[in-house]
Design a protein around this motif. Structure first.
Motif, PDB file in Angstrom:
ATOM      1  N   UNK A 148     -32.305 -38.876  20.841  1.00 40.95           N
ATOM      2  CA  UNK A 148     -31.057 -38.184  20.506  1.00 40.95           C
ATOM      3  C   UNK A 148     -29.859 -38.811  21.212  1.00 40.95           C
ATOM      4  N   UNK A 149     -28.711 -38.674  20.596  1.00 41.56           N
ATOM      5  CA  UNK A 149     -27.450 -39.099  21.204  1.00 41.56           C
ATOM      6  C   UNK A 149     -26.330 -38.325  20.540  1.00 41.56           C
ATOM      7  N   UNK A 150     -25.103 -38.565  20.974  1.00 45.55           N
ATOM      8  CA  UNK A 150     -23.967 -37.870  20.365  1.00 45.55           C
ATOM      9  C   UNK A 150     -23.738 -38.327  18.923  1.00 45.55           C
ATOM     10  N   UNK A 172     -34.505 -44.668   9.339  1.00 40.19           N
ATOM     11  CA  UNK A 172     -34.848 -43.298   9.725  1.00 40.19           C
ATOM     12  C   UNK A 172     -33.989 -42.759  10.857  1.00 40.19           C
ATOM     13  N   UNK A 173     -32.989 -43.520  11.267  1.00 42.73           N
ATOM     14  CA  UNK A 173     -31.984 -42.963  12.171  1.00 42.73           C
ATOM     15  C   UNK A 173     -31.017 -42.124  11.347  1.00 42.73           C
ATOM     16  N   UNK A 174     -30.436 -41.121  11.970  1.00 40.26           N
ATOM     17  CA  UNK A 174     -29.551 -40.211  11.247  1.00 40.26           C
ATOM     18  C   UNK A 174     -28.229 -40.055  11.993  1.00 40.26           C
ATOM     19  N   UNK A 175     -27.146 -40.485  11.371  1.00 43.71           N
ATOM     20  CA  UNK A 175     -25.815 -40.362  11.967  1.00 43.71           C
ATOM     21  C   UNK A 175     -25.254 -38.979  11.633  1.00 43.71           C
ATOM     22  N   UNK A 176     -25.875 -37.950  12.252  1.00 41.81           N
ATOM     23  CA  UNK A 176     -25.497 -36.568  11.974  1.00 41.81           C
ATOM     24  C   UNK A 176     -24.507 -36.023  12.999  1.00 41.81           C
ATOM     25  N   UNK A 177     -24.194 -36.813  14.029  1.00 42.80           N
ATOM     26  CA  UNK A 177     -23.232 -36.391  15.034  1.00 42.80           C
ATOM     27  C   UNK A 177     -21.910 -37.105  14.847  1.00 42.80           C
ATOM     28  N   UNK A 178     -21.381 -37.642  15.922  1.00 44.25           N
ATOM     29  CA  UNK A 178     -20.114 -38.375  15.855  1.00 44.25           C
ATOM     30  C   UNK A 178     -20.250 -39.540  14.876  1.00 44.25           C
ATOM     31  N   UNK A 179     -19.330 -39.661  13.922  1.00 44.29           N
ATOM     32  CA  UNK A 179     -19.432 -40.773  12.969  1.00 44.29           C
ATOM     33  C   UNK A 179     -19.323 -42.127  13.661  1.00 44.29           C
ATOM     34  N   UNK A 180     -20.051 -43.090  13.137  1.00 46.14           N
ATOM     35  CA  UNK A 180     -19.961 -44.463  13.621  1.00 46.14           C
ATOM     36  C   UNK A 180     -18.904 -45.156  12.766  1.00 46.14           C
ATOM     37  N   UNK A 181     -17.728 -45.363  13.333  1.00 47.79           N
ATOM     38  CA  UNK A 181     -16.589 -45.857  12.560  1.00 47.79           C
ATOM     39  C   UNK A 181     -16.052 -47.193  13.028  1.00 47.79           C
ATOM     40  N   UNK A 182     -16.461 -47.629  14.210  1.00 53.98           N
ATOM     41  CA  UNK A 182     -15.870 -48.839  14.778  1.00 53.98           C
ATOM     42  C   UNK A 182     -16.928 -49.605  15.563  1.00 53.98           C
ATOM     43  N   UNK A 183     -16.594 -50.859  15.865  1.00 55.10           N
ATOM     44  CA  UNK A 183     -17.524 -51.698  16.642  1.00 55.10           C
ATOM     45  C   UNK A 183     -17.897 -51.040  17.961  1.00 55.10           C
ATOM     46  N   UNK A 184     -16.909 -50.434  18.618  1.00 55.25           N
ATOM     47  CA  UNK A 184     -17.190 -49.828  19.911  1.00 55.25           C
ATOM     48  C   UNK A 184     -18.192 -48.689  19.799  1.00 55.25           C
TER      49      UNK A 184
END
Length: 299
Positions: free
Chosen positions: A45-47, A101-113
């Motif tokens: 899990x992560x943010x 099978x990873x799920x980006x259900x938290x903070x959106x991944x929008x940038x390289x950082x």
């Protein structure tokens, strides 16, 4: 182009969505079964959401982290994992935002950082403080970018497989052929793949997963940015750079020349007879031999 160039698929009906998802899961499992070694599925899990990591090899062996190319997932290491796991504890995550099978259900991944933060958190959560790192295509960019920012000594060795946006930009012809896949993934991606591989016969199991990936929701388009030469010259880490002889995504001579000129501890070789997308599963014996020799060499 196996960079991380994602767009949302066309909107199918709910029934077809469920069927496509089930087919994708089955195709993913087919490739995982071909790893040839026991695979431990770990959800971290992560943010940003949960990251699936497929791990294999002795638990007490030195770690090796594998980062796949864009619009792919960790199942694509099926021709390499068993060999690498003879001497390493292999960790292969599905990059968050890619069709896995990873799920980006938290903070959106929008940038390289965001991706760099995701990777740093993942390694910390897995308690990996010192590791070898290997990436293919966009995964090579991510591996290099992380290594340039990581604490000194945390990355022992770095292998870059036909790395995109690390030493050279995309070839104009590559961008032209990739454009339809960005706009209409279900149709354009396969035409682009045929062009880049020269119509080569590809592993049918891998091809099935690649086709089904177009139906899996993916993240925002994120492009790598080439590191500054001064940053590369300051990198005190052994680096293996392996351009693909038949790659059409960039000029491999430019990649080899700039890597040799800017990296102080680089070994630059060529993977013969394969295009960009044919790594890592076509002629894997050559790749596996080069990686094994590099990762078992003295630092």
């Amino acid at each position: 182009m196996h960079a991380r160039t994602h767009s949302q698929p066309e909107s199918p009906s709910p029934a077809s969505t469920d069927e496509s998802h089930d087919a994708f899961e089955a195709a993913y499992d087919t490739l995982i079964a071909r790893w040839g070694v026991p695979v431990e599925a770990i959800d971290v899990p992560s943010r940003f959401g949960a990251t699936r990591v497929n791990a294999c090899g002795p638990r007490d062996a030195p770690p090796l982290v594998l980062l796949h190319g864009g619009r792919a997932n960790s199942a694509s290491w099926y021709a390499n994992a068993a060999v690498l796991a003879r001497t390493r504890r292999v960790y292969a995550p599905d990059t968050i935002g890619d069709p896995g099978r990873s799920r980006n259900t938290g903070q959106p991944v929008r940038a390289r950082q965001d991706l760099l933060d995701w990777l740093a958190h993942l390694l910390a959560a897995l308690e990996i403080q010192h590791t070898d790192l290997c990436g293919h295509s966009f995964g090579a960019w991510l591996a290099l970018a992380h290594t340039l920012r990581a604490p000194r000594g945390s990355i022992a060795r770095l292998a870059l497989l036909d790395p995109t946006q690390c030493f050279a930009g995309f070839a104009p012809a590559c961008l032209w052929h990739a454009l339809p896949g960005m706009l209409r993934p279900a149709r354009g991606n396969e035409a682009y793949l045929r062009w880049e591989t020269g119509g080569a016969d590809l592993d049918p199991d891998w091809l099935a997963l690649h086709r089904l990936s177009a139906a899996v929701p993916t993240g925002k388009i994120i492009a790598g940015r080439r590191p500054k030469p001064r940053a590369l010259r300051a990198l005190d880490v052994p680096v293996l750079v392996l351009p693909a002889e038949l790659s059409r995504v960039h000029n491999i001579d430019t990649v080899a020349e700039r890597a040799s000129r800017t990296l102080p501890h680089a070994v630059v070789d060529t993977l013969p007879g394969v295009s960009h997308h044919m790594i890592p599963f076509t002629r894997p014996e050559t790749l596996n031999k080069k990686l094994t020799e590099f990762f078992t060499s003295a630092v």
